[in-house]
Enzyme design. Structure first.
Site, PDB file in Angstrom:
ATOM      1  N   THR A 198      -1.681  -3.671   1.516  1.00 35.50           N
ATOM      2  CA  THR A 198      -0.306  -3.273   1.209  1.00 35.50           C
ATOM      3  C   THR A 198       0.243  -3.918  -0.055  1.00 35.50           C
ATOM      4  O   THR A 198       1.279  -3.501  -0.556  1.00 35.50           O
ATOM      5  CB  THR A 198       0.625  -3.615   2.384  1.00 35.50           C
ATOM      6  OG1 THR A 198       0.500  -5.015   2.691  1.00 35.50           O
ATOM      7  CG2 THR A 198       0.262  -2.796   3.616  1.00 35.50           C
ATOM      8  N   ASP A 199      -0.444  -4.939  -0.565  1.00 34.92           N
ATOM      9  CA  ASP A 199      -0.013  -5.579  -1.807  1.00 34.92           C
ATOM     10  C   ASP A 199      -1.182  -5.614  -2.793  1.00 34.92           C
ATOM     11  O   ASP A 199      -1.462  -6.641  -3.412  1.00 34.92           O
ATOM     12  CB  ASP A 199       0.500  -6.996  -1.527  1.00 34.92           C
ATOM     13  CG  ASP A 199       1.277  -7.579  -2.704  1.00 34.92           C
ATOM     14  OD1 ASP A 199       1.741  -6.789  -3.557  1.00 34.92           O
ATOM     15  OD2 ASP A 199       1.419  -8.805  -2.787  1.00 34.92           O
ATOM     16  N   LEU A 200      -1.847  -4.473  -2.947  1.00 40.24           N
ATOM     17  CA  LEU A 200      -2.992  -4.389  -3.853  1.00 40.24           C
ATOM     18  C   LEU A 200      -2.505  -4.410  -5.297  1.00 40.24           C
ATOM     19  O   LEU A 200      -1.932  -3.442  -5.787  1.00 40.24           O
ATOM     20  CB  LEU A 200      -3.787  -3.109  -3.572  1.00 40.24           C
ATOM     21  CG  LEU A 200      -5.089  -2.940  -4.363  1.00 40.24           C
ATOM     22  CD1 LEU A 200      -6.057  -4.082  -4.073  1.00 40.24           C
ATOM     23  CD2 LEU A 200      -5.735  -1.590  -4.054  1.00 40.24           C
TER      24      LEU A 200
END
Length: 236
Positions: free
Chosen positions: A165-167
């Site tokens: 979700t925080d790539l």
């Protein structure tokens, strides 16, 4: 992973990686008193890099971000031990490691319950000689085979149906052997289907564009094209 249950705490740890006392290893002062702190990094609070008996590790306390984080800094609603942020991240890291994705090995995790809420800590392997991708790109352009490897690594993660979700470029590391690593899987999860994968990849592209404008990193349309080739094509 072995499990310790006592008072209002639950600790999970790998006895092959952690030789120190599991009850003490989540406190930075424990490492400081032994002269085993080897560095630190600032993000949502301080991540401490410590030298354990078996390997270097990164110690992180879970903290909230954004406006809500200013009101309730590090407390989360308790809905079960296995649903705590630390337990879920340990499980996800284990899944990825078994699936052949380069991620830090989970060493230990702790959840401490306080009535309706809990607080959590995580201890993971510190990747030897690995550097933040943004830091590397500020210095020079990376060779095509590294961009290709980044694409392959993201693809392996997606093939395991894991959505990061925080790539972004800061959560990708490259070590001295030019191996690519993915880090920071807090709030990440497994997801069925295929449609979300293109959106996740687009998120990564936006982060490169953002860092190019903010820090003038060496990134081009060709860089992204090679990364996508690595993502789309099978290994040779």
């Amino acid at each position: 992973m072995e499990e310790l249950c006592f008072d209002n705490q639950r600790i999970w740890f790998d006895p092959n990686l952690l030789q120190e006392d599991p009850k003490a290893c989540f406190d930075a002062s424990f490492w400081q008193q032994q002269g085993k702190v080897i560095g630190s990094a600032q993000g949502r609070g301080t991540t401490w890099f410590v030298q354990g008996e078996t390997l270097p590790m990164a110690l992180r306390h879970y903290r909230r971000g954004g406006l809500f984080g200013k009101l309730i800094e590090d407390a989360y609603v308790f809905t079960g031990w296995e649903k705590t942020r630390c337990a879920e991240e340990v499980a996800l890291l284990s899944t990825l490691a078994v699936g052949g994705v380069n991620v830090p090995r989970p060493v230990a995790a702790r959840a401490t319950r306080h009535g309706l809420v809990y607080r959590a800590d995580l201890l993971v392997e510190k990747i030897d000689s690995a550097k933040d991708l943004v830091d590397l790109l500020q210095q020079a352009m990376l060779p095509d085979h590294v961009w290709y490897a980044i694409g392959r690594t993201v693809r392996k993660m997606h093939d395991l149906q894991v959505c990061h979700t925080d790539l972004n470029a800061h959560n990708i590391l490259v070590d001295s052997r030019e191996l690519v690593w993915l880090i920071d899987f807090d709030k990440c999860y497994t997801q069925e289907g295929e449609a979300w994968k293109a959106k996740n990849l687009s998120r990564l592209h936006r982060s490169f564009v953002k860092e190019q404008g903010k820090r003038n990193i060496h990134f081009s349309a060709t860089s992204w094209q090679v990364l996508c080739q690595g993502y789309e094509l099978p290994d040779n």
